[in-house]
Each structure stands twice: as C-alpha cells, then as structure tokens.
Design a protein around this motif. Structure first.
Motif, PDB file in Angstrom:
ATOM      1  N   PRO A 295      44.224  47.592  48.221  1.00 21.74           N
ATOM      2  CA  PRO A 295      44.459  46.402  49.054  1.00 21.74           C
ATOM      3  C   PRO A 295      44.119  46.614  50.516  1.00 21.74           C
ATOM      4  N   ASP A 296      44.111  47.857  50.989  1.00 23.52           N
ATOM      5  CA  ASP A 296      43.743  48.115  52.378  1.00 23.52           C
ATOM      6  C   ASP A 296      42.251  47.931  52.628  1.00 23.52           C
ATOM      7  N   GLN A 297      41.452  47.800  51.562  1.00 24.99           N
ATOM      8  CA  GLN A 297      40.007  47.633  51.715  1.00 24.99           C
ATOM      9  C   GLN A 297      39.555  46.210  51.405  1.00 24.99           C
ATOM     10  N   SER A 298      40.450  45.267  51.425  1.00 26.00           N
ATOM     11  CA  SER A 298      40.072  43.873  51.162  1.00 26.00           C
ATOM     12  C   SER A 298      39.415  43.296  52.416  1.00 26.00           C
ATOM     13  N   ILE A 299      38.088  43.328  52.441  1.00 26.01           N
ATOM     14  CA  ILE A 299      37.347  42.945  53.649  1.00 26.01           C
ATOM     15  C   ILE A 299      36.395  41.780  53.402  1.00 26.01           C
ATOM     16  N   TYR A 300      36.418  41.208  52.200  1.00 23.60           N
ATOM     17  CA  TYR A 300      35.454  40.152  51.872  1.00 23.60           C
ATOM     18  C   TYR A 300      36.121  38.781  51.813  1.00 23.60           C
ATOM     19  N   THR A 301      37.060  38.539  52.708  1.00 22.00           N
ATOM     20  CA  THR A 301      37.706  37.234  52.750  1.00 22.00           C
ATOM     21  C   THR A 301      36.692  36.132  53.032  1.00 22.00           C
ATOM     22  N   PHE A 302      35.670  36.421  53.838  1.00 26.84           N
ATOM     23  CA  PHE A 302      34.666  35.408  54.160  1.00 26.84           C
ATOM     24  C   PHE A 302      33.860  35.006  52.930  1.00 26.84           C
ATOM     25  N   ARG A 303      33.895  35.811  51.868  1.00 25.08           N
ATOM     26  CA  ARG A 303      33.238  35.451  50.609  1.00 25.08           C
ATOM     27  C   ARG A 303      34.207  34.865  49.592  1.00 25.08           C
ATOM     28  N   GLY A 304      35.417  34.646  49.985  1.00 21.00           N
ATOM     29  CA  GLY A 304      36.398  34.070  49.088  1.00 21.00           C
ATOM     30  C   GLY A 304      37.366  35.058  48.487  1.00 21.00           C
ATOM     31  N   ALA A 305      37.224  36.357  48.764  1.00 18.06           N
ATOM     32  CA  ALA A 305      38.147  37.351  48.215  1.00 18.06           C
ATOM     33  C   ALA A 305      39.554  37.099  48.740  1.00 18.06           C
ATOM     34  N   ASP A 306      40.533  37.298  47.856  1.00 16.56           N
ATOM     35  CA  ASP A 306      41.933  37.045  48.208  1.00 16.56           C
ATOM     36  C   ASP A 306      42.746  38.281  47.851  1.00 16.56           C
ATOM     37  N   VAL A 307      43.305  38.933  48.866  1.00 16.29           N
ATOM     38  CA  VAL A 307      44.081  40.149  48.639  1.00 16.29           C
ATOM     39  C   VAL A 307      45.327  39.869  47.819  1.00 16.29           C
ATOM     40  N   ASN A 308      45.759  38.616  47.746  1.00 17.80           N
ATOM     41  CA  ASN A 308      46.939  38.286  46.945  1.00 17.80           C
ATOM     42  C   ASN A 308      46.696  38.530  45.458  1.00 17.80           C
ATOM     43  N   GLY A 309      45.431  38.595  45.070  1.00 16.24           N
ATOM     44  CA  GLY A 309      45.147  38.887  43.681  1.00 16.24           C
ATOM     45  C   GLY A 309      45.659  40.252  43.262  1.00 16.24           C
ATOM     46  N   ILE A 310      45.426  41.270  44.085  1.00 17.38           N
ATOM     47  CA  ILE A 310      45.900  42.612  43.740  1.00 17.38           C
ATOM     48  C   ILE A 310      47.386  42.765  44.054  1.00 17.38           C
ATOM     49  N   LEU A 311      47.872  42.074  45.086  1.00 14.63           N
ATOM     50  CA  LEU A 311      49.298  42.166  45.419  1.00 14.63           C
ATOM     51  C   LEU A 311      50.169  41.523  44.334  1.00 14.63           C
ATOM     52  N   GLY A 312      49.667  40.482  43.714  1.00  9.29           N
ATOM     53  CA  GLY A 312      50.442  39.806  42.694  1.00  9.29           C
ATOM     54  C   GLY A 312      50.091  40.188  41.272  1.00  9.29           C
ATOM     55  N   PHE A 313      49.307  41.266  41.090  1.00  8.95           N
ATOM     56  CA  PHE A 313      48.872  41.653  39.752  1.00  8.95           C
ATOM     57  C   PHE A 313      50.039  41.946  38.805  1.00  8.95           C
ATOM     58  N   PRO A 314      51.073  42.711  39.207  1.00 11.51           N
ATOM     59  CA  PRO A 314      52.143  43.030  38.234  1.00 11.51           C
ATOM     60  C   PRO A 314      52.813  41.800  37.646  1.00 11.51           C
ATOM     61  N   GLU A 315      52.992  40.730  38.454  1.00 10.85           N
ATOM     62  CA  GLU A 315      53.609  39.515  37.937  1.00 10.85           C
ATOM     63  C   GLU A 315      52.590  38.598  37.269  1.00 10.85           C
ATOM     64  N   ALA A 316      51.352  38.595  37.729  1.00 15.18           N
ATOM     65  CA  ALA A 316      50.347  37.709  37.157  1.00 15.18           C
ATOM     66  C   ALA A 316      49.904  38.164  35.774  1.00 15.18           C
ATOM     67  N   PHE A 317      49.953  39.477  35.509  1.00 16.60           N
ATOM     68  CA  PHE A 317      49.552  40.017  34.218  1.00 16.60           C
ATOM     69  C   PHE A 317      50.704  40.850  33.638  1.00 16.60           C
ATOM     70  N   PRO A 318      51.753  40.192  33.170  1.00 15.41           N
ATOM     71  CA  PRO A 318      52.908  40.938  32.651  1.00 15.41           C
ATOM     72  C   PRO A 318      52.603  41.578  31.299  1.00 15.41           C
ATOM     73  N   ARG A 319      53.455  42.488  30.915  1.00 11.63           N
ATOM     74  CA  ARG A 319      53.356  43.115  29.602  1.00 11.63           C
ATOM     75  C   ARG A 319      53.785  42.122  28.517  1.00 11.63           C
ATOM     76  N   ARG A 320      53.610  42.519  27.274  1.00 13.20           N
ATOM     77  CA  ARG A 320      53.966  41.621  26.170  1.00 13.20           C
ATOM     78  C   ARG A 320      55.460  41.328  26.142  1.00 13.20           C
TER      79      ARG A 320
END
Length: 659
Positions: free
Chosen positions: A296-321
């Motif tokens: 997450p410290d290397q999220s530098i492509y915001t101008f291309r639409g990259a959103d650091v919240n994707g990696i910050l919210g990964f544990p809740e966005a992709f839960p286990r079974r």
C-alpha cells in the motif's frame, strides 16, 4: 486401379549425408533455474493451499519470487496449470512473470499470466453479441480516445445551435469546450465513472443530488460518447473492464468463471481500481483461492484510477468461506537496500496511515529487516534546476571514476518523465554519463528511433501542404527571428560551431520534436506570414534567396540523426566542401556552412559530386526526403510517406537479422 511408388532417392540433388559442412538443427532444452532459498514468511505464502490471502510485500522483499514459487509449488502438488490465472497491472510485468514462470516450471506447464485489460478484452470478445457487432470490437488507444472526446466537445456548440444536442454545459464552461485541458478533464471523469460502475443515469442522479450542473452535463456527454463508440465498434480501456464486470455478473458467465480457475494470483494489487476489484469478485470471490500481493505504500497510480482502498479493504472484501476476514502475511526481509536506507524510508512511511489492516501486520510491514548493512541517504538543495543537473552528473561521475561503481548500478528517478527526461538526458550526456531511459517512461514520439522519422515526416508534409507551391513560387518567407539568426551567423562559422544557448544537432530539443497528429498533417499552414515590407519575389540570381522548404535547424537535426548518421567531422568536411564549391562558382563570400548544408539537403542532386566518404549520409537522407515528398505530391498518405522513410533506413534489416 493401381498405384506404384519408389523407395529410391528423389530426382533432385540431395545434401550429402554426413558431410562436414552440413547444418543440423538441435533442440536445446531451456535451462531450468534452481529453486531459490526462501525465508519463513515466503515459505508460509508458498504453503498456502486454499482461500484468500493478502501478502504485504515492500520493495526488495522477494514478492515476485514468492509468487512464482507459490505457483510452482501448486503445480507440483498436482494442480492443472490451465486452472491457475496470474493477473498483474502492466504489460511489462506480465511478460516478466511469464518468462520467470517458464524458466522455473517450463514453458509448456506455465499458467496464464496477463493484465486485467487483456483478460477483460478476451472475456468481452468471447461473449460478444454477433447480432450487434459484425466485426470484433477494437480497443481504442489513449490518443484515439483523446481525439474522439475533443471532436465531440468541439461539435457541441453547433449541435446546440441546431437544437440537436442533449448536453447542456454550464455557461461558464462553454468557452472551454474546444481546449485540450477541458477535454482531458472530461476524459478523466468518463474513465472514473466507468471504473466506479456508474452508468450515465446514475452519474446524473448523483450530480442532481449534490447540485453539480457540470457533472450532469458530463453524464449526458457520457451517454453520447458511449453511443458513438458503439456505432464505431470500438471500446476504451475503462469501458472494457466495466463490460467485463457486467458479463461476469450474468449467471451463466459467473458459473463458468467460478468453475474455470482453482487459484487466482494478483501482483501489484495496490494498483487495482474498483472495476478490477469487482472483476476479481466474479473470478475468485466467495472464499475461493485468491492470493493478492502488493504494497500500500507504493500506490502511486491514483491518476490512472488506482484506489489504495482496494488493498486496505481486502480482508473484509474477500472473506473466507466461514465468513472471517482473509489472513494477512508479511514479507519481512529486504534484500535490496542497506539498513541505513531502510531506516530513512521508514521515517517517511511511518507518517502515512494504513487503516483497516491489522496493526501488527502494518508494524511488521513498516519495519523490514535488512539483509545487509550500509546504504546512505543524503539530501541536497540547489538554487536553480541547471545547478541541480550539473551536480547530479558530478555525483554519478565521481561514483564511477573514484569509487569504481559500474554505470549499470546507478539510477536517476524523476517525477514527471515527459517533461524532465529530455533535459536530464542532455545534461548527463554532455557530462559524459551514459544514459539508458526506460522505454515505459519515454513517450513513443521521443524514442530515439521514432523522433527522426517524425521530424522528417513533418518537414516533407509542410513542404507538400496545400498552397505550398504558390508560396514557393513567390519565394519562401522565413520567420523574422529565423531570418535574423541566419544573417547574424559569421560567414566563416563551421557546422559544429554554435552559440552556448543554441542546442547542438542531435540534442533532445532537436531530436525529439512533438509528434504530428492527423490534424497537423491535414491542416498544415500554407505558408508563414510574410512581412509586407519585404519584396514578394526574391532575386533569382541570389542563391540564398531561392525558395527552400527545409529550415536549417531541421536539416542539421536530421543530418545528425540515425537517418543520416553523420558525425561532427563529416558535417564539417561536407560544409567546407560546399563552401569551396561556392567560391569556385564565383561567390567569394559564401553563406555559412549550415545554410549550404540545408540547401544541399533540400536539393540532393548537388551532393552527387562530393566524396561519399563524408557525404554518403547526406546523400542517403536527401534521397529519402525526396522519395517521401514525391509520395505526398502524388496523393499518398502520411502513413505511406512514413513507411518510405522507414524502409530507406538500415533499421528494417537490423531488426530482421536480430529476429
């Protein structure tokens, strides 16, 4: 019915068997790389069997090695390579991953590694409605999208006057519709809207709710823009992923995707945008195996639409079974940087919050262990940009000459490549520092192999532009600044002798002109505006007053470029020979060598009598320019003229031999 055959030798001559001069093709198997030594954290990732997993990996921690080893271990455990998908952010990263997996596993057993956009395009093509699109959808490039948006915006006032438009831009923005800056902002709004999954009506409702009339106009423009793309059978990058997401939500397609892959890997996860995250939900959601690696410290492509919240919210966005958050693993050993350099970077990253991730994992990620000591971080400030460049070159030279550090182990990073790299390359080259610019950081029109071709194309296109012949018959008027500069040049100056402020031939300012777009080639000015005080028809007896379609700076740039390949010595010898030719013809005060070189290049028959030992490059370049001019004069296109220029160089032969 009968048939016959013969087992004798064929009638044509056959190579003698066993002859010492015969060639034999031998299949050489690729060298397999030995498995690397992994630390405990890397081994934990490799041993991960199923379910989602987020891997926090800083630079130099072996992220790509861990990914490759995890894939290799999964295949070694019996997994089918075709049921493993590896996704990454850029085309270069995908190629690197494919190469490394092929060396590690074998090309025949390596899984698919591709970019999000490439995978989305394949998905859209596979489910394309043949009733709506006869031809396959074509992906719109960035420059093509820019032209499309600008053309639609430029036509808005006329459509509004005729009462045919549904787009109502606010009054304060009407004057901006034809500007490039406004087109760039509109294009960004369109891309972000599709990345967020907003349809035109959803964007309009949002704009109405917050009271933004400009966004309401953008929503109506988005609907019109999408209709135009559909009519043309093209699709842009943002719309490509959005349509792939819509396809993946269809029940039959979702079932097929869910059953197609046993494991999905994502490299550089911090660079994903919301649309790509939604696509991943269709590919590996619901507790299926999804291994995401990123920092997450290397999220530098915001101008291309990259959103650091994707990696910050990964544990809740992709839960286990079982519904619990996805586990997080941290690669803790940095093998690239020394301890002191890591300590300096830690002071910066500690000021950047990383919410929503487990605190102990963030702490471990921010405090990696260095595999070696050393490193140095120093900060310098300079009063001017020129002083900064001079000192950068001095630091690099001292490191090489005094410390013995190889050039290949040095790097210079810049913030804005398109603006900074040409100036930086000129300064380093002038100081004797060899420069190799990463191709991804250099626009195509600035590539050393492309810039001279575009310079030559622009020159011949201006020469053959409509109305040019009338201007030539009346004498080509030069801009006052250029005319004065030519008159001020000392008569005995040689081609290599220049003022300090004037860029030398082959420098980035000359070797890297802006690429001519289609509008430039189609609507070039017929002639420069002439000074009314000047005579309309020059004296035909004065060679300097003869009409010339090539200016001095362009001529010297092309002569020093790979199109001619002339060095300073060749230019000087040819310039002196041309001056002697002028004196022999009765002109005892010949024009400067630069001026004579330009005239000779515009009229290549004048070069035929000179020694090819120093004039061969100019002769070849003159013939190339004449061929391209004839192509345009006979109704040829800019593409055909560019192809003539390309075929006239040694580059096609070099590429063929290299292949």
């Amino acid at each position: 019915m009968s048939s016959s055959f013969s087992t004798g030798h064929p009638p044509h001559p056959e190579a003698r068997r066993g002859s010492r001069g015969a060639y034999r093709l031998v299949r050489t198997p690729p060298d397999r790389t030995a498995p690397p030594v992994l630390d405990a954290a890397q081994r934990a990732v490799v041993d991960h069997r199923s379910g989602p997993l987020l891997v926090l990996a800083g630079p130099g921690t072996g992220k790509t090695t861990t990914l490759v080893e995890s894939v290799a271990a999964r295949i070694a455990r019996g997994a089918d390579p075709e049921r493993i998908l590896v996704l990454t952010f850029s085309r270069r990263a995908a190629v690197d991953l494919r190469d490394r997996m092929a060396l590690r596993i074998g090309a025949a057993r390596a899984p698919q590694a591709t970019t999000f956009h490439s995978y989305s395009y394949a998905l859209v093509r596979a489910h394309q409605d043949s009733g709506l699109f006869v031809e396959p959808l074509r992906l719109l490039s960035g420059p093509e999208q820019d032209v499309t948006v600008r053309e639609l915006l430029a036509g808005q006032p006329e459509l509004e006057r005729l009462g045919l438009t549904h787009v109502r831009w606010p009054d304060e923005l009407r004057a901006c519709l034809t500007t490039r800056g406004f087109a760039d902002e509109v294009r960004a709004v369109l891309a972000r809207s599709r990345e967020l999954g907003l349809a035109p009506d959803a964007l309009d409702a949002f704009a109405r709710r917050i009271g933004r009339p400009d966004w309401r106009a953008a929503a109506a423009f988005l609907a019109e823009y999408l209709d135009v793309l559909d009519l043309q059978g093209v699709i842009d990058y943002a719309e490509l992923v959005h349509r792939a997401v819509l396809l993946a939500r269809r029940p039959e397609v979702a079932a097929d995707l869910a059953a197609r892959y046993d494991a999905v890997y994502v490299d550089e996860y911090q660079d994903t945008d919301p649309a790509q995250v939604r696509l991943l939900h269709a590919l590996a959601g619901g507790g299926r195996t999804l291994v995401a690696l990123g920092d997450p410290d290397q999220s530098i492509y915001t101008f291309r639409g990259a959103d650091v919240n994707g990696i910050l919210g990964f544990p809740e966005a992709f839960p286990r079974r079982d519904g619990g958050p996805a586990p997080v693993q941290v690669l803790r050993t940095n093998r690239r940087s020394g301890a002191r350099l890591l300590a300096a970077t830690r002071l910066i990253t500690q000021r950047m919050p990383l919410p929503r991730l487990p605190a102990d994992k963030v702490r471990a990620h921010r405090e990696p262990a260095a595999a070696r000591d050393g490193g140095r971080a120093e900060v310098y400030t300079y009063p001017t940009p020129g002083t900064e460049l001079d000192n950068i070159a001095d630091i690099l030279r001292r490191a090489h000459l005094e410390d013995g550090l190889p050039w290949r182990e040095m790097a210079v990073l810049v913030r804005a490549g398109a603006r900074s790299l040409p100036t930086l390359r000129r300064a380093l080259t002038a100081a004797g520092v060899p420069v190799d610019i990463d191709g991804d950081d250099l626009p195509l029109r600035h590539e050393p192999a492309v810039a001279p071709l575009l310079t030559a194309l622009r020159a011949v296109a201006r020469a053959e532009a409509p109305g040019r012949s009338e201007a030539a018959r009346g004498g080509e008027e030069r801009e006052p600044r250029e005319r004065d500069a030519v008159e001020r040049v000392p008569e005995d100056r040689e081609p290599g002798e220049r003022d300090l402020e004037e860029p030398a031939p082959g420098s980035p300012e000359l070797a890297e002109p802006p690429a001519p777009d289609s509008a430039d080639l189609a609507e070039l000015p017929a002639s420069d505006s002439a000074d009314p005080a000047e005579p309309s028809a020059p004296d035909s007896t004065d060679p300097a007053a003869q009409p010339r379609w090539l200016d001095t700076e362009t001529a010297l740039t092309l002569l020093a470029s790979p199109l001619a390949g002339m060095d300073a010595a060749d230019l000087r010898r040819l310039g002196r020979a041309l001056r002697e030719e002028e004196r022999a013809g009765g002109n005892m005060v010949p024009p400067p060598s630069d001026e004579l070189l330009t005239r000779a290049l515009a009229e290549p028959e004048r070069l035929a009598v000179h020694d090819p030992a120093y004039a061969r490059g100019a002769q070849r370049l003159g013939a190339l320019l004449r061929t391209a001019r004839e192509r345009l004069a006979n109704g040829g296109t800019a593409e055909e003229a560019l192809w003539d220029l390309w075929n006239g160089t040694p580059w096609p032969g070099r590429l063929e031999r290299a292949a």
